[in-house]
Design a protein around this motif. Structure first.
Motif, PDB file in Angstrom:
ATOM      1  N   SER A  53      54.849   5.165  49.479  1.00 49.14           N
ATOM      2  CA  SER A  53      56.014   5.941  49.342  1.00 49.14           C
ATOM      3  C   SER A  53      57.418   5.085  49.546  1.00 49.14           C
ATOM      4  O   SER A  53      57.409   4.562  50.771  1.00 49.14           O
ATOM      5  N   GLY A  54      57.929   5.046  48.551  1.00 52.42           N
ATOM      6  CA  GLY A  54      59.209   4.053  48.714  1.00 52.42           C
ATOM      7  C   GLY A  54      59.067   2.683  48.473  1.00 52.42           C
ATOM      8  O   GLY A  54      60.125   1.842  48.487  1.00 52.42           O
ATOM      9  N   MET A  55      57.897   2.393  48.091  1.00 49.24           N
ATOM     10  CA  MET A  55      57.554   0.866  47.661  1.00 49.24           C
ATOM     11  C   MET A  55      58.115   0.530  46.065  1.00 49.24           C
ATOM     12  O   MET A  55      57.960   1.531  45.250  1.00 49.24           O
ATOM     13  N   GLN A 129      61.949  -2.735  38.123  1.00 44.49           N
ATOM     14  CA  GLN A 129      62.768  -1.967  38.922  1.00 44.49           C
ATOM     15  C   GLN A 129      62.301  -0.624  39.418  1.00 44.49           C
ATOM     16  O   GLN A 129      62.925   0.054  39.976  1.00 44.49           O
ATOM     17  N   LEU A 130      61.129  -0.259  39.285  1.00 43.82           N
ATOM     18  CA  LEU A 130      60.761   1.034  39.511  1.00 43.82           C
ATOM     19  C   LEU A 130      60.177   0.928  40.879  1.00 43.82           C
ATOM     20  O   LEU A 130      59.683   0.169  41.295  1.00 43.82           O
ATOM     21  N   VAL A 131      60.648   2.189  41.340  1.00 45.04           N
ATOM     22  CA  VAL A 131      60.210   2.535  42.981  1.00 45.04           C
ATOM     23  C   VAL A 131      59.469   3.973  42.920  1.00 45.04           C
ATOM     24  O   VAL A 131      59.967   4.727  42.197  1.00 45.04           O
ATOM     25  N   THR A 169      60.885   5.910  39.975  1.00 48.60           N
ATOM     26  CA  THR A 169      62.477   6.080  39.534  1.00 48.60           C
ATOM     27  C   THR A 169      62.908   4.504  39.335  1.00 48.60           C
ATOM     28  O   THR A 169      62.564   3.738  40.250  1.00 48.60           O
ATOM     29  N   GLU A 170      63.619   4.359  38.308  1.00 46.58           N
ATOM     30  CA  GLU A 170      64.372   3.005  38.033  1.00 46.58           C
ATOM     31  C   GLU A 170      65.477   2.875  38.793  1.00 46.58           C
ATOM     32  O   GLU A 170      66.308   3.516  39.102  1.00 46.58           O
TER      33      GLU A 170
END
Length: 200
Positions: A53-55, A129-131, A169-170
């Motif tokens: 999560s957050g990567m 850019q996805l996270v 999320t981008e």
């Protein structure tokens, strides 16, 4: 009548068939993926989701590939009972050094992540850019079987499946600067002195 688009027959209102536990603020910049009643251990999936999560998605996919190749370990920080210590756990900045290589859970989680990336490409988002902004794992109803014990008894033999949902999320990378506070900060002592009124 059956309507494939998810519309009700009478009023023509579109209803979402799948609910996620969070609703994103900007749905255009988001892609989702989820799986229900997956035959993988809930505890393993929880630790993988917590770690990723957050990567960035590319980093997360590489991490899962390394786990499948036993080059990286999934650190266990919540469900640590009976989990052995691993030297590879020192690679990640987490408390403790307990970890495992949950191959089956990692493969299923990677498939969901790949599906979310494909959904993002369909929406025209930049996959670089996805996270992973949301990764949640819930317990699914256990699969109940039986095992045969000594003296003619029967014991439970349950599997612990999982529901998994991932939201990507981008990340634009631009963060608005907070407004500077120009007020002069004073200490409690100075404030008390200002409250004190000299008499006489």
């Amino acid at each position: 009548d059956f309507l494939g688009s998810g519309e009700r027959a009478n009023d023509g209102i579109k209803c979402n068939m799948v609910r996620y536990s969070v609703e994103p603020e900007n749905p255009e910049k988001v892609s989702k993926s989820r799986g229900s009643h997956l035959r993988v251990h809930f505890k393993h999936c929880r630790e993988i989701a917590f770690h990723t999560s957050g990567m960035n998605v590319n980093k997360a996919v590489k991490f899962l590939d390394d786990v499948l190749a036993y080059k990286a370990v999934v650190p266990f920080v919540c469900f640590t009972g009976g989990i052995g210590r691993k030297a590879q756990a020192k690679q990640s900045k987490v408390p403790g050094s307990k970890g495992r290589w949950p191959v089956k859970a990692a493969a299923v989680y990677k498939d969901l992540l790949t599906n979310a990336i494909a959904n993002a490409e369909t929406k025209g988002l930049d996959t670089e850019q996805l996270v992973i902004t949301h990764a949640q794992v819930n317990r699914a109803p256990p699969g109940r079987r039986r095992t045969y014990r000594a003296h003619g008894r029967i014991g439970k033999y349950a599997s612990q499946p999982a529901h998994i949902e991932i939201i990507l999320t981008e990340d634009s990378g631009n963060v608005e600067k907070a407004e500077e506070d120009n007020r002069v900060k004073i200490t409690k002592k100075m404030a008390a002195k200002r409250r004190f009124v000299k008499v006489g």
